[in-house]
Design a protein around this motif. Sequence first.
Motif, PDB file in Angstrom:
ATOM      1  N   UNK A  78      60.976   7.034   0.811  1.00 43.50           N
ATOM      2  CA  UNK A  78      60.988   8.059  -0.236  1.00 43.50           C
ATOM      3  C   UNK A  78      59.822   9.014  -0.095  1.00 43.50           C
ATOM      4  N   UNK A  79      58.634   8.493   0.231  1.00 42.53           N
ATOM      5  CA  UNK A  79      57.488   9.389   0.403  1.00 42.53           C
ATOM      6  C   UNK A  79      57.664  10.278   1.633  1.00 42.53           C
ATOM      7  N   UNK A  80      58.317   9.770   2.664  1.00 36.52           N
ATOM      8  CA  UNK A  80      58.594  10.615   3.830  1.00 36.52           C
ATOM      9  C   UNK A  80      59.528  11.756   3.448  1.00 36.52           C
ATOM     10  N   UNK A  81      60.519  11.474   2.607  1.00 36.31           N
ATOM     11  CA  UNK A  81      61.416  12.527   2.116  1.00 36.31           C
ATOM     12  C   UNK A  81      60.626  13.565   1.327  1.00 36.31           C
ATOM     13  N   UNK A  82      59.767  13.102   0.441  1.00 39.12           N
ATOM     14  CA  UNK A  82      58.968  14.032  -0.364  1.00 39.12           C
ATOM     15  C   UNK A  82      58.073  14.877   0.523  1.00 39.12           C
ATOM     16  N   UNK A  83      57.486  14.269   1.545  1.00 40.50           N
ATOM     17  CA  UNK A  83      56.664  15.040   2.485  1.00 40.50           C
ATOM     18  C   UNK A  83      57.488  16.122   3.178  1.00 40.50           C
ATOM     19  N   UNK A  84      58.693  15.770   3.619  1.00 37.48           N
ATOM     20  CA  UNK A  84      59.565  16.760   4.261  1.00 37.48           C
ATOM     21  C   UNK A  84      59.893  17.898   3.305  1.00 37.48           C
ATOM     22  N   UNK A  94      54.975  18.951  -5.829  1.00 40.99           N
ATOM     23  CA  UNK A  94      53.711  19.346  -5.207  1.00 40.99           C
ATOM     24  C   UNK A  94      52.610  18.347  -5.513  1.00 40.99           C
ATOM     25  N   UNK A  95      52.527  17.889  -6.761  1.00 42.67           N
ATOM     26  CA  UNK A  95      51.490  16.934  -7.132  1.00 42.67           C
ATOM     27  C   UNK A  95      51.688  15.592  -6.440  1.00 42.67           C
ATOM     28  N   UNK A  96      52.928  15.113  -6.410  1.00 47.31           N
ATOM     29  CA  UNK A  96      53.202  13.813  -5.808  1.00 47.31           C
ATOM     30  C   UNK A  96      52.935  13.848  -4.308  1.00 47.31           C
ATOM     31  N   UNK A  97      53.386  14.906  -3.638  1.00 48.73           N
ATOM     32  CA  UNK A  97      53.187  15.008  -2.188  1.00 48.73           C
ATOM     33  C   UNK A  97      51.714  15.026  -1.828  1.00 48.73           C
ATOM     34  N   UNK A  98      50.895  15.626  -2.670  1.00 52.20           N
ATOM     35  CA  UNK A  98      49.476  15.765  -2.368  1.00 52.20           C
ATOM     36  C   UNK A  98      48.658  14.525  -2.723  1.00 52.20           C
ATOM     37  N   UNK A  99      49.197  13.656  -3.586  1.00 54.93           N
ATOM     38  CA  UNK A  99      48.342  12.610  -4.143  1.00 54.93           C
ATOM     39  C   UNK A  99      48.872  11.185  -4.050  1.00 54.93           C
ATOM     40  N   UNK A 100      50.153  10.981  -3.855  1.00 51.58           N
ATOM     41  CA  UNK A 100      50.722   9.636  -3.927  1.00 51.58           C
ATOM     42  C   UNK A 100      50.988   9.083  -2.528  1.00 51.58           C
ATOM     43  N   UNK A 101      50.411   7.932  -2.229  1.00 54.10           N
ATOM     44  CA  UNK A 101      50.658   7.216  -0.981  1.00 54.10           C
ATOM     45  C   UNK A 101      51.079   5.795  -1.294  1.00 54.10           C
ATOM     46  N   UNK A 102      51.982   5.253  -0.524  1.00 56.41           N
ATOM     47  CA  UNK A 102      52.541   3.935  -0.802  1.00 56.41           C
ATOM     48  C   UNK A 102      51.532   2.826  -0.495  1.00 56.41           C
TER      49      UNK A 102
END
Length: 491
Positions: free
Chosen positions: A288-294, A369-377
């Motif tokens: 999911x985080x890879x999707x958000x990064x994309x 934008x906030x999640x992509x910049x700050x959230x890591x699994x």
Amino acid sequence: MIDIWFGVFLCFLLAPVSVAEAVRADQIVLVILRGVTGPPVSELRREITRQFDGSSPVIPSIHVVPGDLYVKGAWTLLPLFPKLVEFHPNATWLVILQETTRINWAELVDLTQRFDPDKEWFIGCELFDKEPTIVHHFAFHHDPSAFKYPLGETGILLSWPAVKRVHSRIARQQLPRDFSIDAQHELAVYLMEGVNMTRSSALCLRPGPGCATWIQPFEPCGTRVDADDLFFAVKTWSKFHTDRVPIVQRTWARQVHQLVFFSDVADERIPTISLGVPNTESGHCSKTMAIIDHLHERMASIEPSLRWYVIADDDSIIGVRKLREFLTCHDPSQPLLIGQRYGYASGHNYGYDYITGGGGMVLSRAALQLIAANCRCPAPDTPDDMWLGACSESLGISIVHFSGFHQARPDDYPMELLHTQFVISFHKHWMHDPVQVYETWFADEDDFSISSPVDGDDGCSVMDPSQHCQVKQQPAELFQSTSIERLPDEL
């Protein structure tokens, strides 16, 4: 807008009846549970107080939560009780309302006068499960229909002795430290050892004679959000490319202008985008985080006008046009994470709420934008929806619940409940026909028949699973990145 959010009430306070002194207005406590993007507190209070004429000496105590009273995890109901007992030691009745609940004050008072306030009463509009359901942890599996619980949107009434029973148990055992899914069912379970729910026909689905409460249906706040303002990311993996993905393509994907399937491998037949992340049996946080990064790194520059992002599972079933109508009531410039809310230890300081993934997670542009910049699994198989909720709350992103999103199948909910909702999604393909679910709940709104040919391929029958019907999707090359670097999957 007041009519949209809190309705038009029917009557002013009637003259007291013979037992009115037993239930004075100021002995009734009204709690209105307001969504984080709901109507202003003043509007909600005004729609009740306007039912009193100038000659009324007292009015009920009214709390709008959150608003003039803040209680962490208030939507799960149990955290409310200690505060209410502290603030109102001499109250007689507690009435819990949602922001969609409409009331007739005179009828509500009349309803309370039918019951002895010195006894324990738990009153609601009756619901029951027809079969064991995952939503309620398969409770009462031997006979689920025997257990009755209230429909929260029509209001819940508790006499003060019942309120004190809940408060006393919380004082002895503390608040639950597990998951909250259906607060009304969980309250009924919490009370069941001493107080069973009493059904009242005065708590209505729709307004009518003798109704003390009813539900105001959802109404869009404007013209349907443009299809080009939404991007859909569907999580899948190679095991499901030939069964789940074709169902998405044949149903709700046909109403989507921008959609990409993200998988563990690139499959040109669909096509899918390989995330470069191995599949895990559960959790899927890294995926999911890879999707958000994309989405953040690529789509922000390619499609700068995009306002909403939807992350769905490959077995999600979505009414796209209904979603577009629902989003008219929300501002994509605000950081919002929208869907069906669950909670983990929500009443505790360390607890948090999250949006369940199966029914679809909607992210505003600001939230993405906030999640992509700050959230890591923390780990690749960390539950993605729970982690996004915890991280979002820490970033000040609003967790927005709407009852039309569903983490489970239609059969997992009482039909009486579903018919009161503006249904947007369901989840799971097992033990039912997902195409039939789409046809029943969404095809009419989406204005096409499943049996019609797919656009652009007149020879492709969507009812034939052996045919790989194509839908309009974003070209894979738009998302293939050689420059984007994956950040380490750690906090």
